[in-house]
Write a protein that holds these residues in place. Structure first.
Motif, PDB file in Angstrom:
ATOM      1  N   THR A 158      26.123  31.157  45.907  1.00 26.67           N
ATOM      2  CA  THR A 158      27.085  32.363  46.487  1.00 26.67           C
ATOM      3  C   THR A 158      25.799  34.088  46.388  1.00 26.67           C
ATOM      4  OG1 THR A 158      28.782  31.613  44.578  1.00 26.67           O
ATOM      5  CG2 THR A 158      28.279  34.753  45.666  1.00 26.67           C
ATOM      6  N   GLY A 159      25.691  34.490  47.400  1.00 26.17           N
ATOM      7  CA  GLY A 159      25.147  35.319  47.581  1.00 26.17           C
ATOM      8  C   GLY A 159      24.761  35.636  48.591  1.00 26.17           C
ATOM      9  N   LYS A 160      23.834  36.188  49.330  1.00 30.85           N
ATOM     10  CA  LYS A 160      24.604  36.969  50.614  1.00 30.85           C
ATOM     11  C   LYS A 160      23.108  36.114  51.382  1.00 30.85           C
ATOM     12  CE  LYS A 160      22.968  41.924  52.462  1.00 30.85           C
ATOM     13  NZ  LYS A 160      22.307  43.224  51.553  1.00 30.85           N
ATOM     14  N   ILE A 161      23.825  36.323  52.556  1.00 35.74           N
ATOM     15  CA  ILE A 161      22.692  35.837  54.163  1.00 35.74           C
ATOM     16  C   ILE A 161      22.064  36.933  54.492  1.00 35.74           C
ATOM     17  CG2 ILE A 161      23.363  34.999  56.322  1.00 35.74           C
ATOM     18  CD1 ILE A 161      24.586  33.884  54.581  1.00 35.74           C
ATOM     19  N   ILE A 162      20.749  36.601  54.418  1.00 31.55           N
ATOM     20  CA  ILE A 162      19.729  37.448  54.893  1.00 31.55           C
ATOM     21  C   ILE A 162      18.322  37.289  56.467  1.00 31.55           C
ATOM     22  CG2 ILE A 162      19.167  38.701  51.898  1.00 31.55           C
ATOM     23  CD1 ILE A 162      16.771  36.465  52.818  1.00 31.55           C
ATOM     24  N   ALA A 163      19.083  36.118  56.205  1.00 35.49           N
ATOM     25  CA  ALA A 163      18.868  35.185  57.848  1.00 35.49           C
ATOM     26  C   ALA A 163      20.048  34.705  58.592  1.00 35.49           C
ATOM     27  CB  ALA A 163      16.960  34.835  57.850  1.00 35.49           C
ATOM     28  N   LEU A 222      28.320  35.036  50.357  1.00 31.62           N
ATOM     29  CA  LEU A 222      29.448  34.619  51.165  1.00 31.62           C
ATOM     30  C   LEU A 222      28.922  33.468  49.336  1.00 31.62           C
ATOM     31  CD1 LEU A 222      28.506  32.854  54.448  1.00 31.62           C
ATOM     32  CD2 LEU A 222      30.171  34.321  53.787  1.00 31.62           C
ATOM     33  N   THR A 223      30.266  32.496  49.715  1.00 31.11           N
ATOM     34  CA  THR A 223      29.748  31.385  48.472  1.00 31.11           C
ATOM     35  C   THR A 223      29.704  30.186  49.582  1.00 31.11           C
ATOM     36  OG1 THR A 223      31.114  32.561  46.617  1.00 31.11           O
ATOM     37  CG2 THR A 223      30.960  30.117  47.019  1.00 31.11           C
ATOM     38  N   VAL A 224      28.997  28.864  49.279  1.00 32.99           N
ATOM     39  CA  VAL A 224      28.633  28.177  50.149  1.00 32.99           C
ATOM     40  C   VAL A 224      28.116  26.896  49.533  1.00 32.99           C
ATOM     41  CG1 VAL A 224      27.162  27.399  52.290  1.00 32.99           C
ATOM     42  CG2 VAL A 224      27.271  29.682  51.534  1.00 32.99           C
ATOM     43  N   TYR A 225      29.251  25.523  49.981  1.00 28.66           N
ATOM     44  CA  TYR A 225      29.827  24.561  49.536  1.00 28.66           C
ATOM     45  C   TYR A 225      28.704  23.741  50.519  1.00 28.66           C
ATOM     46  CZ  TYR A 225      33.309  26.594  46.687  1.00 28.66           C
ATOM     47  OH  TYR A 225      34.278  27.496  45.741  1.00 28.66           O
ATOM     48  N   GLU A 263      33.314  30.173  52.319  1.00 26.84           N
ATOM     49  CA  GLU A 263      33.996  30.610  51.476  1.00 26.84           C
ATOM     50  C   GLU A 263      33.551  32.357  51.148  1.00 26.84           C
ATOM     51  OE1 GLU A 263      37.087  28.384  48.843  1.00 26.84           O
ATOM     52  OE2 GLU A 263      35.624  29.834  48.129  1.00 26.84           O
ATOM     53  N   ARG A 264      34.155  33.301  51.705  1.00 26.39           N
ATOM     54  CA  ARG A 264      33.964  34.816  52.067  1.00 26.39           C
ATOM     55  C   ARG A 264      35.014  34.947  50.582  1.00 26.39           C
ATOM     56  NH1 ARG A 264      33.192  33.743  57.027  1.00 26.39           N
ATOM     57  NH2 ARG A 264      31.447  33.988  58.113  1.00 26.39           N
ATOM     58  N   PRO A 265      34.040  35.837  49.674  1.00 23.25           N
ATOM     59  CA  PRO A 265      35.494  36.385  48.386  1.00 23.25           C
ATOM     60  C   PRO A 265      35.710  37.335  48.906  1.00 23.25           C
ATOM     61  CG  PRO A 265      32.567  38.186  48.535  1.00 23.25           C
ATOM     62  CD  PRO A 265      33.207  36.862  49.937  1.00 23.25           C
ATOM     63  N   THR A 266      37.285  37.147  48.000  1.00 22.90           N
ATOM     64  CA  THR A 266      38.166  38.282  48.889  1.00 22.90           C
ATOM     65  C   THR A 266      38.439  39.554  48.269  1.00 22.90           C
ATOM     66  OG1 THR A 266      40.105  36.599  46.644  1.00 22.90           O
ATOM     67  CG2 THR A 266      40.129  36.181  49.057  1.00 22.90           C
ATOM     68  N   ALA A 267      38.488  40.374  48.485  1.00 22.32           N
ATOM     69  CA  ALA A 267      37.943  41.769  47.937  1.00 22.32           C
ATOM     70  C   ALA A 267      39.352  42.967  48.026  1.00 22.32           C
ATOM     71  CB  ALA A 267      37.243  43.159  48.443  1.00 22.32           C
ATOM     72  N   THR A 268      40.431  42.291  47.787  1.00 26.52           N
ATOM     73  CA  THR A 268      41.409  43.202  47.360  1.00 26.52           C
ATOM     74  C   THR A 268      41.620  43.343  45.479  1.00 26.52           C
ATOM     75  OG1 THR A 268      42.450  40.331  46.176  1.00 26.52           O
ATOM     76  CG2 THR A 268      43.090  40.887  48.740  1.00 26.52           C
ATOM     77  N   ALA A 269      42.006  44.461  45.259  1.00 25.86           N
ATOM     78  CA  ALA A 269      41.803  45.452  44.763  1.00 25.86           C
ATOM     79  C   ALA A 269      43.493  45.516  43.635  1.00 25.86           C
ATOM     80  CB  ALA A 269      41.225  46.743  44.101  1.00 25.86           C
ATOM     81  N   PRO A 270      43.861  45.758  43.139  1.00 30.06           N
ATOM     82  CA  PRO A 270      44.891  45.902  42.656  1.00 30.06           C
ATOM     83  C   PRO A 270      45.264  47.677  42.693  1.00 30.06           C
ATOM     84  CG  PRO A 270      44.202  45.358  40.355  1.00 30.06           C
ATOM     85  CD  PRO A 270      43.791  45.316  41.792  1.00 30.06           C
ATOM     86  N   GLN A 271      46.659  47.886  43.275  1.00 35.93           N
ATOM     87  CA  GLN A 271      47.520  48.999  43.416  1.00 35.93           C
ATOM     88  C   GLN A 271      47.330  49.647  42.732  1.00 35.93           C
ATOM     89  OE1 GLN A 271      46.188  51.000  46.017  1.00 35.93           O
ATOM     90  NE2 GLN A 271      45.227  49.038  47.390  1.00 35.93           N
ATOM     91  N   SER A 272      47.045  50.749  42.029  1.00 34.54           N
ATOM     92  CA  SER A 272      48.240  51.656  40.479  1.00 34.54           C
ATOM     93  C   SER A 272      48.835  52.692  41.709  1.00 34.54           C
ATOM     94  CB  SER A 272      46.782  52.458  39.629  1.00 34.54           C
ATOM     95  OG  SER A 272      45.852  52.774  40.496  1.00 34.54           O
ATOM     96  N   ALA A 273      49.007  53.221  40.199  1.00 39.41           N
ATOM     97  CA  ALA A 273      50.204  54.461  40.725  1.00 39.41           C
ATOM     98  C   ALA A 273      49.019  55.335  40.948  1.00 39.41           C
ATOM     99  CB  ALA A 273      51.216  54.147  38.960  1.00 39.41           C
ATOM    100  N   PRO A 274      50.334  56.714  41.232  1.00 39.46           N
ATOM    101  CA  PRO A 274      49.449  57.503  41.013  1.00 39.46           C
ATOM    102  C   PRO A 274      49.436  58.420  39.830  1.00 39.46           C
ATOM    103  CG  PRO A 274      50.745  57.796  43.230  1.00 39.46           C
ATOM    104  CD  PRO A 274      50.955  56.490  42.024  1.00 39.46           C
TER     105      PRO A 274
END
Length: 131
Positions: A4-9, A62-65, A87-98
Motif C-alpha cells: 500500500t502506498g502513493k503513486i509517485i510516477a 492504492l493497495t496493489v496485489y 484497490e483504492r481505499p474507501t474513505a467513508t466516515a460514519p456520520q454523527s448526529a449534530p
C-alpha cells in the motif's frame, strides 16, 4: 503479496508484437510506501484492457496485489513485479448526529512534533554495510 502506498510516477505505455504476431502492452508505475523509511516499488500492469481498467493516476493512494517473477537472460537475472489487482481505499466516515462529540474532537490541536529521522549521509552502493 500486497503493498500500500502513493503513486509517485506513471511511466509511458510500452508495447509491441510477439513472435506469434499478437499485440501486447504494458505500463509501469512507481509506488512509495508510508513506512518509517519509505520504499519505492516499480510494478507493471500487462494488457491494454487491464491498464484501462486500473486507470491509475499520479498521487493516488492504492493497495496493489502482485506476483514477483525472476528469470535469467544471458547470465543476468531480471525481476518483474506484476500487479493482478488494484484497490483504492474507501474513505467513508460514519456520520454523527449534530452536536455529538467525535473522536476527532478529542485530539489536541497542538500535538508535539515528531523528531526528524536520522540522516545517514549519501548511500554508497559499494560499501553500505554498518560494520
Amino acid at each position: 503479496m500486497e503493498i500500500t502506498g502513493k503513486i509517485i510516477a506513471v511511466l509511458p505505455v510500452q508495447g509491441g508484437t510477439s513472435r506469434n504476431g499478437n499485440e501486447w502492452k504494458k505500463q509501469e508505475y512507481v509506488l512509495e510506501t508510508h513506512d518509517q523509511y519509505p520504499k519505492k516499488v516499480c510494478f507493471q500492469i500487462f494488457g491494454a484492457d487491464r491498464i484501462d481498467q486500473a486507470a491509475i493516476q499520479p498521487g493516488e493512494e492504492l493497495t496493489v496485489y502482485f506476483d514477483i517473477d525472476s528469470r535469467e537472460y544471458q547470465g543476468r537475472w531480471f525481476t518483474n513485479i506484476s500487479a493482478w489487482k488494484v484497490e483504492r481505499p474507501t474513505a467513508t466516515a460514519p456520520q454523527s448526529a449534530p452536536g455529538a462529540i467525535t473522536p476527532e474532537d478529542m485530539i489536541p490541536t497542538s500535538a508535539p512534533a515528531a523528531p526528524d529521522a536520522p540522516d545517514f549521509g549519501p548511500a554508497n552502493p559499494i560499501d553500505d554495510l554498518p560494520f
